[in-house]
Write an enzyme that holds these catalytic residues in place. Sequence first.
Site, mmCIF file in Angstrom:
data_model
loop_
_atom_site.group_PDB
_atom_site.id
_atom_site.type_symbol
_atom_site.label_atom_id
_atom_site.label_comp_id
_atom_site.label_asym_id
_atom_site.label_seq_id
_atom_site.Cartn_x
_atom_site.Cartn_y
_atom_site.Cartn_z
ATOM 1 N N GLU A 100 0.844 -1.200 0.000
ATOM 2 C CA GLU A 100 0.000 0.000 0.000
ATOM 3 C C GLU A 100 0.877 1.248 0.000
ATOM 4 O O GLU A 100 1.752 1.386 0.864
ATOM 5 C CB GLU A 100 -0.894 0.001 1.253
ATOM 6 N N GLU A 131 -4.754 -6.503 2.903
ATOM 7 C CA GLU A 131 -3.549 -7.231 3.339
ATOM 8 C C GLU A 131 -3.586 -8.714 2.990
ATOM 9 O O GLU A 131 -2.555 -9.319 2.708
ATOM 10 C CB GLU A 131 -3.316 -7.042 4.843
ATOM 11 N N PHE A 188 2.038 -1.342 8.698
ATOM 12 C CA PHE A 188 2.350 -1.418 10.129
ATOM 13 C C PHE A 188 2.231 -2.881 10.540
ATOM 14 O O PHE A 188 1.296 -3.566 10.130
ATOM 15 C CB PHE A 188 1.353 -0.594 10.952
ATOM 16 N N ASP A 220 1.208 -4.197 13.068
ATOM 17 C CA ASP A 220 -0.071 -4.485 13.734
ATOM 18 C C ASP A 220 -1.077 -5.077 12.738
ATOM 19 O O ASP A 220 -1.969 -5.830 13.114
ATOM 20 C CB ASP A 220 -0.665 -3.206 14.306
ATOM 21 N N HIS A 266 -0.833 0.752 16.292
ATOM 22 C CA HIS A 266 0.205 1.089 15.316
ATOM 23 C C HIS A 266 1.595 1.104 15.960
ATOM 24 O O HIS A 266 2.490 1.780 15.479
ATOM 25 C CB HIS A 266 -0.061 2.454 14.683
#
Lengths: 324, 329
Positions: A29, A60, A83, A85, A129
């Site tokens: 992204e 994702e 990230f 996360d 994050h």
Amino acid sequence: MAELTYRDAVARGIAQEMTRDESVIMLGEDIAGAGGVFKTTVGLLDQFGPRRVRDTPISEQAILGAAMGAAMTGLRPIAEVMFSDFFAVCWDIVANQIAKARYMTAGQVDLPLVIRSANGGGSRFGAQHSQSVENWAMSIPGLKVVAPSTPEDVVALLAAAVRDPDPVLFFEHKSLYASKGEVPDGELVGELGQAAVRLQGNDVTIVALAAMVPRALEAASQLAGRGVHATVIDLRSLVPLDVTTVAESVTATGHLVTVEENPRLCGWGAEVVSIVAEECFYDLDGPIVRVTTPHVPLPSADALEDLAMPSAERIVAEVLRALG
Amino acid sequence: MTEPPDIDQRLTMFELMTDMRLFEKRAYDLFLQGLVKGTSHLSLGQEAIAAAFGAAMSENDWTFATYRGHAHTLARRVPMGPVMAELLGRDNGLMRGKGGSMHLTSVPHHMMGSYAIVGAHLPIAVGAALSASYRSSGQVAVCFFGDGTTNIGAFHEALNLAAVWQLPVVFVCENNLYMEYTAIGSVTAVARPAADRAGSYGLEPVVVDGNDADAVYAVAVAAMSRARAGDGPSLIEAVTYRHGGHSRADPGKYRPDDEVAAWLERDPIVSYRARLIAEGVDVALIEQIEAEAKAAVDAAVAEATAGAEPSADLLEMHVFADGGSSWRN
């Protein structure tokens, strides 16, 4: 030799490998036109074009699924999860698909792919994050797990990861992106599974990873002022894990302190500590100590996040406690 | 729109369907005898879809299937013996007993895996299609999945990305009307779980009778041609019915008796056999195909049951590319 930021080292490492190998492509992204939200992939679109440097939707599962499918059919993709996360929304692809495909098929499937991700705390981004999730990856058989602490290692280990025949999760630490270091000229290729001894001392072994390495070095400097000389080991890679370097050092110093950003339970330090406890028990002269974040989600306020993350002062205190 | 299958292709489809049917019925018998362990998901009643694609695909095209993947594996001409041995957990199995019924894979046959987490393999098939496109190889990825998959996120992520990048992938929804034990219509916001989503990704809705091998073949050829021409993905909804329950543990009692009876009347193999004979195929040829299928299944069972148990060293092999599982020095 040139001074480079950790951030710019990412693009350099990727460019080195994309120049060498046409089968290396990138997915993620905002990685192409925008050059990455952390500006780690600036210039790669211009250098390698939109066929090889591909912006994706916020998907994702599709990013990592596509990386897997491409890897099993002849490409060597580098996928980015913005990230770390966000691994939580695509963990099936990582843990059930990518990690297991070779084993379940008795070796029929090759998955030479790299998943890069911005990991770790210290940026006041709050609990979704800021996590350090390298221990999630470490617990899954079939994945290699790398987390560099210096710009030189970013280049060299990224190159090693791209060339590795197995899936590698490459954790970049977002609080290190602005840090600088000398990087040798020319092609750099490191070796996965080799820890680096960043400082040599006789009194205690401190084992750290990623952003905790400079933190541990800062603590070691304070300790030296108090007459305590620490060895600081940068693990660099959790899988493969360089037990030999750690064990040799602990055998010499008799004391081990691990410094990790993972929350307390099942952080990577627990595995290192259990190995040392089993294999170096009779060389130990005191209790092994783990320095971790407390077992809480990371808060966003400066004061609270700083309190959660291992600080140099806390490392110093824990080392002194370990030494009795 | 496309040419109907010629007689060789039709006989191939009949042969594949017969192989699949006899193989799975025998596999079921072996479950009852306790020789096949764990669970398994049979395609009994749904064979026309895998067989038609098997006939329509080129050798280098890729198959991505689900845990209900025995038929799709046989459709790629993977030999029955290793497949049966895998179901029995033997060393001579397709994956040496390390995968089992739900993960049949044979890369040399471009059977790129059977995936047991619903939806996961759609984005993986997209990645294979990306590879084909990047390398201009002309290959197509064909991805089979059930109606239940249309309600999971990975379905939508994969469809969108494939459409945005115009990749050579064919998504085949085998709509057997039930997601596991629940009627798909009762948990889906649209009537046609796949076709009614096609428009969201700029694709044409395609619905085909999944029990008619000729009809499936026609849409398969069209979709594969479209993919090979660089015109992007297709989403096909093939309506069918499984003769049994979802898995070995499921007798399928939630389905109305008259519904089951009506679909059994529409058995894709019985009807196709009758069609071929009505159109002039010699009964003796049909019977020969059936006899050969039975012999092949017998031989596969003999090969599988003669296989050794996997040796202990296999436990820690194949985790990493070096052949082992070592994670430390």
